[in-house]
Design a protein around this motif. Structure first.
Motif, short mmCIF file in Angstrom:
data_model
loop_
_atom_site.label_atom_id
_atom_site.label_comp_id
_atom_site.label_asym_id
_atom_site.label_seq_id
_atom_site.Cartn_x
_atom_site.Cartn_y
_atom_site.Cartn_z
N ILE A 8 0.85 -1.19 0.00
CA ILE A 8 0.00 0.00 0.00
C ILE A 8 0.89 1.24 0.00
CG2 ILE A 8 -1.92 -1.14 1.17
CD1 ILE A 8 -1.01 0.15 3.76
N GLN A 9 0.29 2.41 -0.21
CA GLN A 9 1.02 3.66 -0.24
C GLN A 9 1.32 4.13 1.18
OE1 GLN A 9 2.19 5.23 -2.96
NE2 GLN A 9 1.36 3.54 -4.21
N ARG A 10 2.50 4.75 1.34
CA ARG A 10 2.89 5.24 2.65
C ARG A 10 2.24 6.58 2.99
NH1 ARG A 10 8.96 6.07 5.14
NH2 ARG A 10 8.36 7.52 6.81
N GLY A 11 1.97 7.37 1.99
CA GLY A 11 1.61 8.77 2.22
C GLY A 11 0.42 8.98 3.13
N TYR A 12 -0.59 8.16 3.00
CA TYR A 12 -1.79 8.32 3.82
C TYR A 12 -1.62 7.44 5.06
CZ TYR A 12 -3.97 10.63 -0.13
OH TYR A 12 -4.25 11.50 -1.15
N GLY A 13 -1.26 8.12 6.21
CA GLY A 13 -1.01 7.32 7.39
C GLY A 13 -1.11 8.11 8.67
#
Length: 732
Positions: free
Chosen positions: A594-599
């Protein structure tokens, strides 16, 4: 913060030394022990079958105690409690005169032998390998001996600077040879059976060599050395073993060991002959000295005997028969015995003067005996003067005749014995068993050497394991952790080769790479299920518990444990949330593709909504909250009330929350997260952490009035685990 009590299941054992622990540790390292034992056994076996065989030859000689070293040895032993005559003979066998005679007769100062390939050259030569079939190989191996080479050097004279130097003799074919020194300079060339000579250095310095036999292929090298005679004699003395067989048996054994059985036999035979000749010569020389003393006294004794007989006859003619009482006869016997002893001692003293100096202890001993006998004689003379004049004079005359006669006959017989000894045909030693040619080598013995090699190898293997464990800083035994820190180990996660392949495989790039999803039946995943069970029981008093997982340092598998634990928790029906709280270097998003940016960082900084950062996974019941973009202030975000409120909000929606915390010793984030958690577990990588590092990681929690509730030991070797064996047995 944890609000439950430690389960009795995890009470640490007392620090009691248990022999079983050492046995278990050795069993775990059995491959190391076996490997070292096998290596040592191989080395011993290689030495046993390539070492030069050592033979032993011996001689048995009997020394007659009744004649041991003639009168001289008896005189010496009479005043000393030291060596017995047999022990004195044993020292004579090792004397330079006896051993030196063997060195000279056998020319042992000259050492000449073929040059073999290093290490196993002699063994390879016996095998008869076809080394000459390949010209390239033979060109390299030509200088070495291959089984048929033989050399005999009858004479070798070298200058002093070449003494004890290893010279090289090269066979040139057609019975010719060349001799080189250690630097490779040619010294002389010659032919077999001819004396080769050359002036070296000074005009008086010559090099001479006579080779009587040379059997070798062209180009073969021989090592030739002219040893210093002093060294050769002392080396042979050190190698010669002399011992007495039994106590006071008079049987002496000579033994000699070496690689050349024929030479051993010749050396012992020569030493025996030299000793016997030395023995005869010594006894003959002593007999000559004793005979000189006897010949000096015999004429005087003969004259004294004649005069004594004449005086006795004249007295009897003038007086007639004299009645002698019993008392007078007793005095006569005593007087005769005293005079005989006294005369014998005086003659013996004269004999000793030819052998020893006046300061020798024998002189004082004999003089003391003479003074004692003279004092006794004076007392006896006083008693004799009390007799009637006729009886006294008769007794004195008869005493003189008897003493003179006995002493004369005694010395006459002794002189005859000395003449026989002087003739050189009498010895007090005889050879019982002459030196035989040994057939079987005494060293090395293959069976004994291999047995010793196995024992030595096993011992070194055990010692190596103990030494390795002693110097190893990292702890790899979960029991040591429990005993040392009095905290439980919740699980031992086994090393997984499948996980290593997943991390390197391009096949799963962009896809979830979780062992608990892809290899559910592996022992490693089963160990994670065991961790799940222990976490259940540890947190059973807390509703919807939050479990923080940290570690002392990076790269210990902390994220691997957290992510796969979350999978097996969800697999058991628990609604589970996995939070990546390492906002600096978190990488759980890679495992779940998954993408790291949304966390997490976006939610705490109020840039993103919670619903936008929680992601579903392929595992039903498992959600993940990644770390998000790297913020400038991760610790401040975790300390904020927003983080505490977020956890309480999430607790309402999930049965179990797993937080992957940053390393404890690197940053303080883990301590901040632990304050908001119900269960704090620390991951340790097997064999990587010294005890001091673990205590330092725990100290950071204790300073904040927090506790670590237990440990998870990761990457445990499958060789060190009984669980793997029992798991496979059960699974099969």
């Amino acid at each position: 913060m944890s609000d439950f009590k430690q389960s009795p299941l995890f009470n640490a054992s007392e620090n009691v030394v248990d022999l079983r622990e050492y046995v278990v540790e050795l069993w775990r390292a059995k491959h190391v022990v076996f490997g070292i034992a096998l290596l040592v056994l191989a080395v011993v076996g290689l030495y046993t079958f390539t070492a030069r065989p050592i033979y032993q030859s011996d001689v048995l000689i009997q020394i007659d105690p009744a004649q041991a070293d003639s009168e001289r040895s008896r005189e010496l032993s009479s005043i000393s409690a030291g060596d017995t005559p047999v022990e004195a003979e044993m020292q004579l066998f090792r004397s330079r005169s006896v051993v030196g005679a063997a060195v000279d007769e056998l020319n042992l100062v000259i050492v000449a032998e073929p040059t073999y390939l290093p290490v196993a050259g002699r063994t390879l030569a016996k095998m008869g390998l076809p080394v000459r079939e390949s010209p390239a190989v033979w060109e390299y191996l030509k200088p070495y001996a291959w089984g048929e080479e033989e050399i005999v050097v009858d004479r070798l004279e070298v200058p002093e600077y070449l003494t004890d130097q290893r010279l090289s003799l090269v066979s040139m074919g057609d019975d010719s040879f060349e001799l080189y020194d250690e630097s490779g300079e040619k010294l002389v060339d010659g032919r077999v059976g001819e004396l080769a000579s050359r002036d070296v250095g000074d005009a008086d310095s010559k090099l001479q060599i006579l080779v009587s036999k040379l059997t070798a292929h062209q180009g073969a090298h021989f090592a030739v050395t002219k040893r210093n005679r002093w060294h050769a004699v002392n080396n042979l003395r050190d190698a010669l073993h002399v011992s007495q067989q039994g106590e006071e048996t008079g049987i002496i054994k000579l033994a000699l060991e070496g690689p050349n059985p024929e030479l051993l036999q010749r050396i012992l035979t020569t030493i025996t002959s030299a000793y016997l000749q030395h023995n005869v010569a010594r006894r003959s020389q002593e007999a000559e000295k004793t005979l000189e003393v006897l010949n000096k006294h015999l004429p005087a004794l003969r004259k004294n005997l004649t005069e004594s007989e004449n005086r006795l006859n004249d007295y009897r003619s003038s007086v007639g028969s004299v009645n002698v009482t019993l008392e007078a006869e007793a005095l006569l016997d005593r007087a005769t015995s005293l005079e005989t002893q006294l005369s014998g001692l005086k003659i013996r003293r004269d004999d000793i003067e030819n052998k020893f100096t006046p300061e020798h202890p024998l002189f004082s001993e004999i003089n003391q005996q003479i003074r004692s006998l003279e004092k006794e004689r004076a007392s006896l003379n006083a008693e004799m003067r009390k007799l009637p004049d006729e009886q006294e004079k008769s007794i004195r005359l008869e005493r003189d005749v008897t003493v003179a006669n006995e002493l004369y006959l005694l010395l006459l017989n002794r002189a005859q014995e000395m003449r026989v000894m002087r003739a050189g045909t009498v010895t007090n030693a005889r050879v019982i068993d002459p030196a035989d040619l040994p057939i079987e080598p005494t060293k090395p013995k293959p069976s004994l050497m291999l047995a010793l090699g196995a024992v030595l190898g096993t011992t070194l293997g055990i010692f190596g394991v103990v030494l390795r464990n002693g110097f190893r800083q990292g702890i790899d035994d979960p029991e040591v952790v429990e005993k040392s820190l009095s905290l439980p180990v919740y699980a031992s996660i086994l090393h997984s080769t499948s996980q290593a392949k997943l991390e390197k495989s391009r096949k799963y790039k962009g896809r979830e790479r979780l062992l608990a999803l892809l290899d559910r039946d592996s022992p490693t995943v089963e160990a994670l299920r065991s961790l799940r069970t222990n976490v259940y029981f540890a947190a059973q008093h807390v509703k919807n518990p939050i479990v923080a997982i940290t570690g002392p340092a990076p790269n210990i598998g902390k994220s691997f444990v957290a992510s796969n634990l979350a999978v097996v928790l969800a697999d058991s029906g628990k609604r589970t949330l996995l939070i990546d709280a390492d906002m600096r270097k978190g990488h759980l998003h890679d495992a779940f593709a998954i993408q790291r940016g949304y966390g997490l960082s976006g939610v705490l900084s109020q840039k993103l909504l919670l619903g936008d950062v929680i992601h579903k996974t392929k595992q039903p019941g498992l959600h993940i909250l990644p770390c998000g973009e790297v913020p400038p202030n991760p610790s401040e975000l975790l300390l904020s009330e927003r983080f505490a409120a977020l956890l309480e909000r999430l607790r309402q929606h999930y049965d179990m929350i797993i937080i992957d915390s940053p390393p404890t010793l690197a940053v303080t984030d883990a301590v901040v997260i632990a304050r908001r958690s119900d269960l704090n577990l620390m991951v340790l990588r097997s064999g990587q952490h010294p005890m001091g590092e673990i205590r330092a990681a725990m100290r950071g929690f204790q300073q904040s009035d927090l506790n670590i509730d237990g440990f998870i030991v990761n990457d445990v070797s499958t060789k060190n685990s009984y669980y793997v064996r029992y798991y496979h047995q059960y699974a099969s």
